[in-house]
Motif scaffolding. Sequence first.
Motif, short mmCIF file in Angstrom:
data_model
loop_
_atom_site.label_atom_id
_atom_site.label_comp_id
_atom_site.label_asym_id
_atom_site.label_seq_id
_atom_site.Cartn_x
_atom_site.Cartn_y
_atom_site.Cartn_z
N TYR A 90 0.87 -1.19 0.00
CA TYR A 90 0.00 0.00 0.00
C TYR A 90 0.90 1.23 0.00
O TYR A 90 2.09 1.12 0.31
CB TYR A 90 -0.88 0.04 1.27
N GLU B 125 0.91 3.33 2.25
CA GLU B 125 1.32 3.39 3.65
C GLU B 125 2.15 2.15 4.00
O GLU B 125 2.24 1.21 3.22
CB GLU B 125 0.09 3.40 4.57
N SER C 257 2.54 -1.34 6.08
CA SER C 257 1.49 -2.35 6.21
C SER C 257 1.93 -3.45 7.17
O SER C 257 3.13 -3.72 7.32
CB SER C 257 1.19 -2.96 4.84
N GLN D 227 -1.73 0.77 6.70
CA GLN D 227 -2.94 0.19 6.11
C GLN D 227 -2.79 -1.33 6.13
O GLN D 227 -1.69 -1.86 5.91
CB GLN D 227 -3.17 0.68 4.69
N PHE E 226 -7.63 0.77 14.29
CA PHE E 226 -7.83 0.74 12.85
C PHE E 226 -9.28 1.05 12.53
O PHE E 226 -10.19 0.71 13.29
CB PHE E 226 -7.47 -0.64 12.28
N CYS F 129 -11.67 1.25 5.66
CA CYS F 129 -11.59 2.25 4.59
C CYS F 129 -11.99 1.64 3.25
O CYS F 129 -11.70 2.20 2.20
CB CYS F 129 -10.20 2.87 4.55
N ASP G 270 -10.12 -3.42 3.78
CA ASP G 270 -8.94 -2.59 4.04
C ASP G 270 -9.23 -1.72 5.25
O ASP G 270 -10.35 -1.21 5.43
CB ASP G 270 -8.60 -1.72 2.84
N ARG H 102 -7.28 1.35 7.94
CA ARG H 102 -6.16 2.26 8.20
C ARG H 102 -6.06 2.53 9.69
O ARG H 102 -7.07 2.67 10.37
CB ARG H 102 -6.35 3.59 7.46
#
Length: 151
Positions: free
Chosen positions: A72, A74, A76, A113, A129, A132, A145, A147
């Motif tokens: 991702y 981000e 992970s 993520q 978390f 998303c 998913d 985040r």
Amino acid sequence: MQWQNLTFNQLNANTLYDILKLRVDVFVVEQACAYPELDDKDRHPETQHLIALSAEGELLAYARVLPPGLSYPEASIGRVVVAPAGRGQGIATPLMQRAIESALTTWPTAGIQIGAQDYLKAFYQKLGFKACSEMYLEDGIPHLDMRYQPE
């Protein structure tokens, strides 16, 4: 319990074998899911392999922390697994807390993520978390998913 956070090159052959065996035993066999377990992300120089060992050196839990841009945009966390011998001991929460801390320490501005199995949504929400995406099937298993949103 002993915790270790290692790069691929720091893993010895026996530890790597134990990690891969645990991942295959749980994700491929126990969850009856045929998927490409060896995806080359393990060997990325920034990938972190977080393991929990019993006092006797038995692998009880594992998580893989990936750098931003690999799965991702981000950072992970994935391949989160507790061995049957470690289940019911409350290992999953500290495993994830350590993985989150590792990702945030290593890549403080990247965010995190994950692609979580849908049935674990509440577990990951308790850790900070937030969903998303809508639920989707990945290898025949419902995922979504999520985040990390620090409080």
